[in-house]
Write an enzyme that holds these catalytic residues in place. Structure first.
Site, PDB file in Angstrom:
ATOM      1  N   ARG A 109      30.338   8.738   0.282  1.00 39.62           N
ATOM      2  CA  ARG A 109      29.010   9.151   0.152  1.00 39.62           C
ATOM      3  C   ARG A 109      29.134  10.590  -0.307  1.00 39.62           C
ATOM      4  O   ARG A 109      28.340  10.871  -1.334  1.00 39.62           O
ATOM      5  CB  ARG A 109      28.139   9.220   1.258  1.00 39.62           C
ATOM      6  CG  ARG A 109      26.939   9.724   1.341  1.00 39.62           C
ATOM      7  CD  ARG A 109      26.019   9.756   2.508  1.00 39.62           C
ATOM      8  NE  ARG A 109      25.392   8.468   2.843  1.00 39.62           N
ATOM      9  CZ  ARG A 109      24.552   7.729   2.025  1.00 39.62           C
ATOM     10  NH1 ARG A 109      23.920   8.504   1.032  1.00 39.62           N
ATOM     11  NH2 ARG A 109      23.988   6.277   2.516  1.00 39.62           N
ATOM     12  N   GLU A 158      17.916  11.508   7.229  1.00 41.00           N
ATOM     13  CA  GLU A 158      19.289  12.160   6.746  1.00 41.00           C
ATOM     14  C   GLU A 158      18.966  13.346   6.255  1.00 41.00           C
ATOM     15  O   GLU A 158      19.539  14.470   6.563  1.00 41.00           O
ATOM     16  CB  GLU A 158      20.218  11.307   6.140  1.00 41.00           C
ATOM     17  CG  GLU A 158      20.487   9.972   6.606  1.00 41.00           C
ATOM     18  CD  GLU A 158      21.782   9.675   7.518  1.00 41.00           C
ATOM     19  OE1 GLU A 158      22.647  10.521   7.252  1.00 41.00           O
ATOM     20  OE2 GLU A 158      21.514   8.572   8.279  1.00 41.00           O
TER      21      GLU A 158
END
Lengths: 740, 175
Positions: free
Chosen positions: A315, A692
């Site tokens: 990521r 997030e």
């Protein structure tokens, strides 16, 4: 009854779980089975790296009231927790590889007896050299995973000579999740060779796999039920698989219910953390501020076992250059193995480290170009039709420019930028900006875990039981999914009851992570609701019945109103060799403007205000949305200003809240959550997800604001008074110490 | 009660303790080294008071003793004899939520909820002494309570809302 569009979605529906939580009647794992169950405890390694030369549990087993003492030899199944690389033992067999690694388990009739049993186990170690530094681990070749992105030709671009190039090396610390409820599990034998595990967790299906693997039983005999969970933030994603498997082993061995509740110090010492990071970055732009090339070398300290480190790194890798148009990019990333506590999932998941670097570079570049940092972002911002550095062409739902405009307007950016620059005297204000984007869901590496299920059962009185495989961890899942179910069924939201996640109710629905819950479980619910509506429609036709009347009529006509739903996201393709393709299905976009006050005599920094903007698609519930933003921002302020771990010989020295500091009510600035809704067509009612982004781009906005206030660049966080003060001293010592 | 801890021959000394908890006289036999937190949860069946660190650092186990907030993980039950102990279970009066509980539920101040009992009791003690606290006074009174979900703002707002409602209720009562 008619389809009324969104009557419930988008409303400030109150949390159905709030009454229990404010009355103190919500039962968390440690509140269950207070009598009758055995107390579990874990013997842990005092060394970072050692060979176990003797492990004698005979005496501990003879203590009256001690019902089981287990070592690696007593595990009936496999002594490795199933996870990506499956390198993580349930109990250390021959070697221990980090301080706190589990060596033996006990179950006893009381907490005191369990502690005494631990003290009675005879264990001897031969200490071995420990690898404690990530650069050293890299030199030693201890690489767990290595990813790359190759776009365009960075070398030629950097060699052009007409570009402005900025360069830096950035360091970020461990971060503790600091959920207020420590990890805990209860295992109950099911009488048929399996164990039911109840506990605090984000991912029941991860724990299920760990339990079945350790017991050597069918997945169906490893039933896992999530109890009310006191915070997660990623810390209850991968890590609970260990206590889950351990408590199952104890319950299996004793035939009794066993509870294993970690103390705070134990939890901080052995459960996962945010990976410490080191990023080297070169960013090149034309003189009028067009980004041309970015080169990134990204390193993470994974600790002793891989857990989820490879995907955390992935990521960070694909998001390393920020939400900008960049024709040439080269990213090289590695996560290395050290003899320290395994790091794992943490809100932001490999992005906060690299975004700190990337956005610090953008601020530096703006300064070198003599350009407003906001203008630099706007000039290069990804829009519809643009490609990310992985060559993913974004065709819709790209609200980044809107987010930038909205945070600038909210903060009165231009005026304050000029006004704060005129501050004289020891206490000076500054205002800074940082941005990020976030691929929602599990992406190219985790797509096999992507689908999610839901089970909807309509009772005769019109009430609806909704079962999903994702979990409520405080983020508001129960509320948001209740709204989606009510909207999709056309029933009053008060009649929807989302029950505790239980692996026996729905197929493996993947983890509760990556801001995926609203979209994945939401779509599974919509799928099930559509089936129920299809069964109802022929019965009720256009009769104008209320929901309850319609349900009663269906009952009378013997039409069953229950269905399973299943959501499978659109396919994506990605080439790991070139790092090109669709890294994730779609993206959310975020920017923060942070205002600070720096005391240049003491180095103390105080956050004054945070304007936090997020393109999350349709907001299902503004209250839970704001809660996610405010909580994430404060967690990000902790990362920026105070939070870090100190280690000695691989042991965490600050393993409690008096030494690991998190923000308190006195540290909270004004926070303005700004939710920008660019709908995403595949998301339920256009939703994208929000968990997030609030934490990710806070720290670089804080350090940019500190630079604006005091003229110092911090390439390492947290920006403690000591670090700020030292940078001020260096700046005052001479112009050469002040970096461009 | 569970006396299994005594099975290995009386090494653990137990004491008879009388407490007045949430308006009720309770008598328990508990190991002398057990804290008020342990006795409330394990002997008195009141699990609303949570353990967060058992080191006096997170505020999650806050209860009121004689109306003052104390950390029950650092308090021995003998210190509380003869004084009123209030836990979150004692906040609601006859089924009606305390205005603080009502405000926390309305504003979405309870996310994971684990820290909430401690916040409610710290706030209840504050509002008893200062019915019109400033935002700063609220933050100071709850500075010993840690929360990781909310960023605190919805908690501070709920305490302000509850304070306003309690004031107007008192004004109405005195009219």
């Amino acid at each position: 009854m008619e389809d009324t569009g969104t009557t419930v979605v988008g409303e400030r529906v109150r949390r159905p779980d709030a009454p229990d939580k404010v009355k103190g009647t919500a039962l968390y794992i440690d509140d269950l089975a207070l009598s009758g169950s055995l107390w579990g405890a874990v013997l842990r390694s005092p060394h970072a790296h050692a060979r176990i030369t003797r492990l004698d549990v005979a005496r501990a087993r003879t203590i009256p009231g001690v019902r089981a003492v287990l070592t690696a030899r007593d595990i009936p199944g496999r002594n490795l927790i199933p996870m990506i690389q499956s390198d993580w033992p349930v109990l250390a067999a021959e070697f221990v590889r980090h301080v706190g690694e589990a060596v033996a388990l006990v179950a006893a009739e009381s907490r005191d007896l369990a502690a005494e049993a631990l003290r009675t186990i005879a264990v001897e170690y031969e200490r071995l050299p420990a690898l404690l530094d990530m650069e050293e681990a890299l030199r030693a070749g201890e690489v767990m995973a290595h990813w790359k992105v190759r776009r365009g030709d960075v070398q030629s671009a950097l060699g052009r000579g007409d570009l402005v190039v900025v360069e830096g090396t950035y360091r970020t610390p461990y971060q503790e999740h600091a959920y207020i409820e420590p990890n805990g599990m209860i295992g109950v034998p099911d009488g048929r060779g399996g164990v039911i595990v109840y506990g605090s967790m984000q991912c029941p299906f991860y724990v299920q796999k760990a339990v079945a693997s350790a017991l050597g039983c069918d997945l169906a005999r490893a039933r896992v039920v999530q109890t009310v969970t006191g915070g997660g933030f990623g810390g209850k994603e991968d890590a609970p698989s260990a206590p889950g498997a351990q408590v199952a082993l104890l319950a299996h061995a004793t035939g009794r219910p066993v509870r294993l509740i970690l103390s705070r110090e134990e939890d901080m010492a052995v459960m996962s953390k945010r990976h410490p990071g080191r990023v080297r970055m070169r960013t090149a732009a034309t003189r009028d501020g067009e980004l041309v090339a970015v080169e990134v070398d990204y390193l993470l300290d994974g600790g002793a076992y891989a857990t989820l480190s490879p995907v955390v790194l992935f990521r960070g890798t694909v998001h390393a250059c920020g939400p900008y148009r960049i024709p040439n990019a080269r990213v090289e990333s590695r996560v290395v193995r050290t003899h320290k506590v395994p790091c794992g999932a943490f809100r932001g998941f490999g992005e906060p480290q690299v975004v700190f670097a990337c956005e610090s570079q953008m601020d530096r570049l703006a300064e070198r170009l003599g350009m407003d940092p906001l203008m630099l972002r706007l000039k290069n911002a990804l829009g519809e039709g643009d490609e990310t550095i992985t060559g993913h062409k974004l065709t819709s739902s790209v609200g980044f420019r809107d987010v930038l405009d909205r945070v600038a307007a909210s903060s009165d950016w231009s005026r304050k930028r000029a006004e704060y620059a005129r501050d004289a005297g020891p206490v000076r204000r500054g205002i800074g900006l940082a941005a990020c984007y976030y691929g929602v869901g599990l992406g190219a590496l985790g797509k096999h875990l992507n689908p999610a299920g839901a089970s909807l059962v309509v009772a005769g009185d019109g009430s609806v039981t909704v079962a999903v495989g994702t979990t409520e961890i405080g983020q508001g899942m129960i509320t948001v999914l209740s709204q989606i179910a009510a909207e999709a069924l056309g029933c009053p939201v008060e009649l929807v009851h989302v029950v505790e996640p239980d692996t026996s109710r729905v197929p493996d629905s993947g983890p509760t992570v990556a801001s995926r819950t609203t979209v994945m479980s939401g779509n599974a619910i919509r799928d099930a609701a559509a089936k129920i509506r299809a069964a109802m429609e022929p019965v009720i036709a256009d009769s104008g019945l209320s929901w309850r009347e319609a349900v009663a009529l269906c009952a009378q006509k013997q039409v069953g109103l229950a269905a399973h739903g299943w959501a499978v996201p659109p396919a994506i393709t990605f080439d790991l060799e070139t790092g090109q393709g669709e890294a994730y299905m779609y993206y959310t976009f975020s920017a923060n403007v942070v205002e600070v006050e720096v005391d240049t005599e003491t180095g103390e920094t105080r956050a004054l205000a945070v304007h936090s903007g997020h393109d999350t698609g349709k907001v299902i519930n503004p209250t839970t949305g704001e809660g996610q933003v405010e909580g994430g921002v404060v967690q990000g302020l902790g990362y920026a200003l105070v939070e870090e771990h100190a280690l000695k010989d691989g042991r965490i020295l600050n393993d409690q809240f008096s030494t690991y500091i998190i923000p308190t009510p006195l540290d909270v600035p004004e926070i303005r959550p700004i939710l920008v809704e660019h709908p995403y067509a595949w998301g339920p009612y256009g939703a994208k997800g929000l968990g997030e982004t609030p934490v990710i781009a806070v720290a670089p906005a804080v350090t940019a604001a500190i630079h604006h206030a005091a003229g110092i660049r911090l390439d390492e966080i947290p920006a403690t008074p000591e670090r700020v003060w030292a940078a001020l001293q260096a700046k005052n010592a001479g112009p050469t110490a002040s970096r461009p | 009660m569970n006396d299994r801890s005594n099975r290995r021959g009386g090494l653990l000394e137990k004491a008879r303790i009388r407490l007045r908890v949430n308006g009720e006289e309770r008598e328990v036999l508990a190991p002398v080294h057990h804290t008020l937190l342990e006795v409330l949860r394990e002997e008195l069946g009141l699990p609303g008071t949570k353990h967060g660190c058992e080191l006096g650092e997170c505020g999650t186990c806050t209860v009121l003793v004689g109306g003052q907030p104390v950390l029950s993980c650092l308090t021995l039950p003998v210190e509380c004899e003869g004084r009123e102990v209030t836990t979150v279970e004692g906040l609601a009066a006859g089924g009606a939520l305390h205005p603080l509980q009502q405000a926390f539920a309305e504003l979405g101040s309870a996310q994971c909820g684990y820290c909430i009992p401690g916040f409610l009791l710290s706030a209840a003690a504050l509002l008893r002494e200062r019915p019109s606290p400033t935002r700063q006074e609220i933050a100071e009174a709850t500075a010993g309570n840690l929360c990781r979900c909310t960023g605190y703002l919805k908690i501070l707002e709920a305490i302000e809302l509850a304070a306003a409602r309690m004031r107007s209720r008192m004004e109405n009562a005195s009219d």
